[in-house]
Design a protein around this motif. Sequence first.
Motif, PDB file in Angstrom:
ATOM      1  N   GLU A  41       0.809  -1.212   0.000  1.00 20.43           N
ATOM      2  CA  GLU A  41       0.000   0.000   0.000  1.00 20.43           C
ATOM      3  C   GLU A  41       0.844   1.264   0.000  1.00 20.43           C
ATOM      4  O   GLU A  41       0.381   2.304  -0.431  1.00 20.43           O
ATOM      5  N   TYR A  42       2.064   1.164   0.506  1.00 20.30           N
ATOM      6  CA  TYR A  42       2.919   2.329   0.673  1.00 20.30           C
ATOM      7  C   TYR A  42       4.267   2.074   0.012  1.00 20.30           C
ATOM      8  O   TYR A  42       4.742   0.952  -0.022  1.00 20.30           O
ATOM      9  N   PRO A  43       4.922   3.131  -0.466  1.00 24.20           N
ATOM     10  CA  PRO A  43       6.270   2.932  -1.014  1.00 24.20           C
ATOM     11  C   PRO A  43       7.235   2.543   0.105  1.00 24.20           C
ATOM     12  O   PRO A  43       7.035   2.911   1.260  1.00 24.20           O
ATOM     13  N   GLU A  44       8.278   1.787  -0.257  1.00 26.83           N
ATOM     14  CA  GLU A  44       9.274   1.383   0.737  1.00 26.83           C
ATOM     15  C   GLU A  44      10.236   2.523   1.029  1.00 26.83           C
ATOM     16  O   GLU A  44      10.745   2.645   2.125  1.00 26.83           O
ATOM     17  N   ARG A  45      10.516   3.305  -0.006  1.00 32.14           N
ATOM     18  CA  ARG A  45      11.441   4.424   0.150  1.00 32.14           C
ATOM     19  C   ARG A  45      10.853   5.668  -0.492  1.00 32.14           C
ATOM     20  O   ARG A  45       9.973   5.599  -1.341  1.00 32.14           O
ATOM     21  N   VAL A  46      11.394   6.807  -0.082  1.00 33.24           N
ATOM     22  CA  VAL A  46      11.010   8.097  -0.634  1.00 33.24           C
ATOM     23  C   VAL A  46      12.294   8.872  -0.869  1.00 33.24           C
ATOM     24  O   VAL A  46      13.147   8.943   0.010  1.00 33.24           O
ATOM     25  N   VAL A  75       2.398   5.814  13.807  1.00 31.05           N
ATOM     26  CA  VAL A  75       1.896   5.063  12.658  1.00 31.05           C
ATOM     27  C   VAL A  75       2.890   5.010  11.501  1.00 31.05           C
ATOM     28  O   VAL A  75       2.759   4.164  10.619  1.00 31.05           O
ATOM     29  N   ALA A  76       3.866   5.915  11.474  1.00 29.95           N
ATOM     30  CA  ALA A  76       4.834   5.908  10.372  1.00 29.95           C
ATOM     31  C   ALA A  76       6.151   6.525  10.825  1.00 29.95           C
ATOM     32  O   ALA A  76       6.184   7.333  11.755  1.00 29.95           O
ATOM     33  N   MET A  77       7.223   6.130  10.116  1.00 29.25           N
ATOM     34  CA  MET A  77       8.535   6.702  10.397  1.00 29.25           C
ATOM     35  C   MET A  77       9.306   6.854   9.091  1.00 29.25           C
ATOM     36  O   MET A  77       9.316   5.958   8.253  1.00 29.25           O
ATOM     37  N   LEU A  78       9.930   8.022   8.925  1.00 31.00           N
ATOM     38  CA  LEU A  78      10.838   8.287   7.813  1.00 31.00           C
ATOM     39  C   LEU A  78      12.248   8.312   8.384  1.00 31.00           C
ATOM     40  O   LEU A  78      12.502   9.019   9.359  1.00 31.00           O
ATOM     41  N   THR A  79      13.165   7.543   7.779  1.00 33.11           N
ATOM     42  CA  THR A  79      14.539   7.462   8.271  1.00 33.11           C
ATOM     43  C   THR A  79      15.494   7.764   7.128  1.00 33.11           C
ATOM     44  O   THR A  79      15.412   7.128   6.069  1.00 33.11           O
ATOM     45  N   GLN A 103       2.980   1.484   9.841  1.00 33.59           N
ATOM     46  CA  GLN A 103       2.327   0.414  10.591  1.00 33.59           C
ATOM     47  C   GLN A 103       1.006   0.058   9.915  1.00 33.59           C
ATOM     48  O   GLN A 103       0.267   0.935   9.496  1.00 33.59           O
ATOM     49  N   ARG A 104       0.730  -1.215   9.806  1.00 35.64           N
ATOM     50  CA  ARG A 104      -0.551  -1.663   9.243  1.00 35.64           C
ATOM     51  C   ARG A 104      -1.484  -1.969  10.401  1.00 35.64           C
ATOM     52  O   ARG A 104      -1.649  -3.118  10.793  1.00 35.64           O
ATOM     53  N   THR A 105      -2.080  -0.903  10.975  1.00 34.37           N
ATOM     54  CA  THR A 105      -2.948  -1.057  12.140  1.00 34.37           C
ATOM     55  C   THR A 105      -4.236  -0.285  11.927  1.00 34.37           C
ATOM     56  O   THR A 105      -4.370   0.493  10.987  1.00 34.37           O
TER      57      THR A 105
END
Length: 168
Positions: A41-46, A75-79, A103-105
């Motif tokens: 559902e979401y990209p792995e990287r940006v 719910v999300a983290m950018l590293t 997170q898939r919650t």
Amino acid sequence: MRRWLLILLLTSLVGCGAAEPPHILSVEVEPVWEGVATVEEYPERVVVKVTVENPSAAVKLLQGRMRIGYGGRWVAMLTLTEKVKIPARGSATVELPFRLNVQRTAQTLHLRSALKQGNTEGVEVAWQVAVRSRMMYFEQEQQAIALEQLAGKNLEQIKSLLADIFEE
């Protein structure tokens, strides 16, 4: 995906220790989907391409992390996945590679629903950075803060960014 949430991170990253922090001229965000036929559902990287004008010494972003929370849960983290150098005294386009973990919650689904309605109440952001400028090393951290407090006049653009990250 739009740009303003990552502008907040970049601004906090590059503003540490420089006589005058770099000015952000433009930002382009590219989601990176891994694999040929992904069902994620979401990209792995940006990858965030930022054009900056830096009137001061070079700045090296050593580490960076931003967490996005909703309703008291992360719910999300950018590293930041690698060190990035912003050249001294001039304009340059810099690529900031981020890994995106979502997170898939049920909380993530609630955030999606709220963002579809344009509601950012309950969204919190926290970040940590490590920066080197000349011979100085800085670490800075912002504990969880309401998005409205952090975003200021850029709130509408940030709402759009979040809606793009969490869209179905």
